[in-house]
Scaffold this motif. Structure first.
Motif, mmCIF file in Angstrom:
data_model
loop_
_atom_site.group_PDB
_atom_site.id
_atom_site.type_symbol
_atom_site.label_atom_id
_atom_site.label_comp_id
_atom_site.label_asym_id
_atom_site.label_seq_id
_atom_site.Cartn_x
_atom_site.Cartn_y
_atom_site.Cartn_z
ATOM 1 N N ALA A 184 -12.681 -26.845 4.476
ATOM 2 C CA ALA A 184 -11.935 -27.232 3.276
ATOM 3 C C ALA A 184 -10.439 -26.978 3.453
ATOM 4 C CB ALA A 184 -12.479 -26.518 2.037
ATOM 5 N N ASN A 185 -9.908 -27.343 4.636
ATOM 6 C CA ASN A 185 -8.476 -27.197 4.868
ATOM 7 C C ASN A 185 -7.996 -28.218 5.889
ATOM 8 O OD1 ASN A 185 -9.154 -26.128 7.439
ATOM 9 N ND2 ASN A 185 -9.132 -24.047 6.663
ATOM 10 N N PRO A 207 -12.688 -32.560 3.553
ATOM 11 C CA PRO A 207 -11.604 -33.510 3.787
ATOM 12 C C PRO A 207 -12.089 -34.575 4.772
ATOM 13 C CG PRO A 207 -10.960 -31.285 4.472
ATOM 14 C CD PRO A 207 -12.356 -31.217 3.969
ATOM 15 N N ALA A 208 -12.167 -35.834 4.299
ATOM 16 C CA ALA A 208 -12.831 -36.876 5.078
ATOM 17 C C ALA A 208 -11.876 -37.881 5.708
ATOM 18 C CB ALA A 208 -13.831 -37.614 4.197
ATOM 19 N N SER A 210 -16.366 -34.224 -1.116
ATOM 20 C CA SER A 210 -17.303 -33.503 -1.982
ATOM 21 C C SER A 210 -16.675 -32.983 -3.268
ATOM 22 C CB SER A 210 -17.932 -32.339 -1.216
ATOM 23 O OG SER A 210 -18.718 -32.833 -0.152
ATOM 24 N N SER A 211 -15.358 -32.814 -3.308
ATOM 25 C CA SER A 211 -14.735 -32.325 -4.537
ATOM 26 C C SER A 211 -14.105 -33.453 -5.355
ATOM 27 C CB SER A 211 -13.690 -31.248 -4.226
ATOM 28 O OG SER A 211 -12.723 -31.727 -3.316
ATOM 29 N N GLY A 222 -15.739 -38.876 -11.091
ATOM 30 C CA GLY A 222 -17.008 -38.196 -10.896
ATOM 31 C C GLY A 222 -17.604 -38.441 -9.531
ATOM 32 N N ALA A 223 -18.898 -38.265 -9.462
ATOM 33 C CA ALA A 223 -19.627 -38.420 -8.205
ATOM 34 C C ALA A 223 -19.490 -39.845 -7.684
ATOM 35 C CB ALA A 223 -21.095 -38.082 -8.428
ATOM 36 N N ARG A 224 -19.644 -39.970 -6.385
ATOM 37 C CA ARG A 224 -19.576 -41.300 -5.783
ATOM 38 C C ARG A 224 -20.624 -42.192 -6.414
ATOM 39 N NH1 ARG A 224 -20.363 -39.478 0.136
ATOM 40 N NH2 ARG A 224 -21.391 -37.843 -0.987
#
Length: 156
Positions: free
Chosen positions: A73-74, A95-96, A112-113, A134-136
């Motif tokens: 997550a960085n 992070p994608a 995810s966030s 919201g969610a995908r």
């Protein structure tokens, strides 16, 4: 003359270094050499420590390499001239993808966030975290034969 793009279309950076993400692990390999001959004797590999599962890579106009670490997550910021880590910047979960805007801001999508982290490439600090909803969903954009603009439709 050296190519202006590296492997898989990644931009070439100062000193001829191009980021390459190794499979698994927690390091990033920076490869020096011509993009046209990545397997010749004219290159060397240096492993630079990064977070867990380095996934996304982008190069800013100042030559810094931004590596999104999916399980940490960085984002690891690497100086492409010295191959040293300049900073580790907090981001959201997973992070994608990373993109660099013309103004130098670095945009990191956090899968995810459900948000986007905006990083200043000048200071390597977080400028903002932008929520994306919201969610995908299982909806996608598509064009139809009768429409001149994209429309949303459920995927099957």
């Amino acid at each position: 003359m050296e190519s202006t793009t590296g492997w898989l279309g990644a931009p070439a950076v100062a000193g001829g270094f191009r980021p390459a993400v190794p499979a698994g692990g927690s390091g990033v390999a920076a490869v020096r050499g011509l993009a046209a001959a990545p397997f010749s004797a004219a290159f060397s590999t240096v492993t630079i420590p990064a977070g867990t599962t380095p996934l996304a890579v982008a190069v800013a106009q100042n030559g810094n390499v931004y590596v999104g670490n999916a399980n940490s997550a960085n984002v690891t910021v690497i100086n492409s001239t010295t191959n040293t880590v300049l900073a580790t910047v907090p981001a959201g979960s997973d992070p994608a993808m990373i993109a660099v805007a013309p103004n130098g801001n670095v945009y990191v999508t956090n899968q995810s966030s459900n948000n986007v982290t905006v990083i200043s490439s000048a200071t390597n600090t977080v400028l903002a975290t932008v929520p994306t909803g919201g969610a995908r969903s299982r909806w996608r954009w598509r064009r139809t034969a009768t429409s001149t603009s994209p429309t949303a439709s459920p995927t099957t």
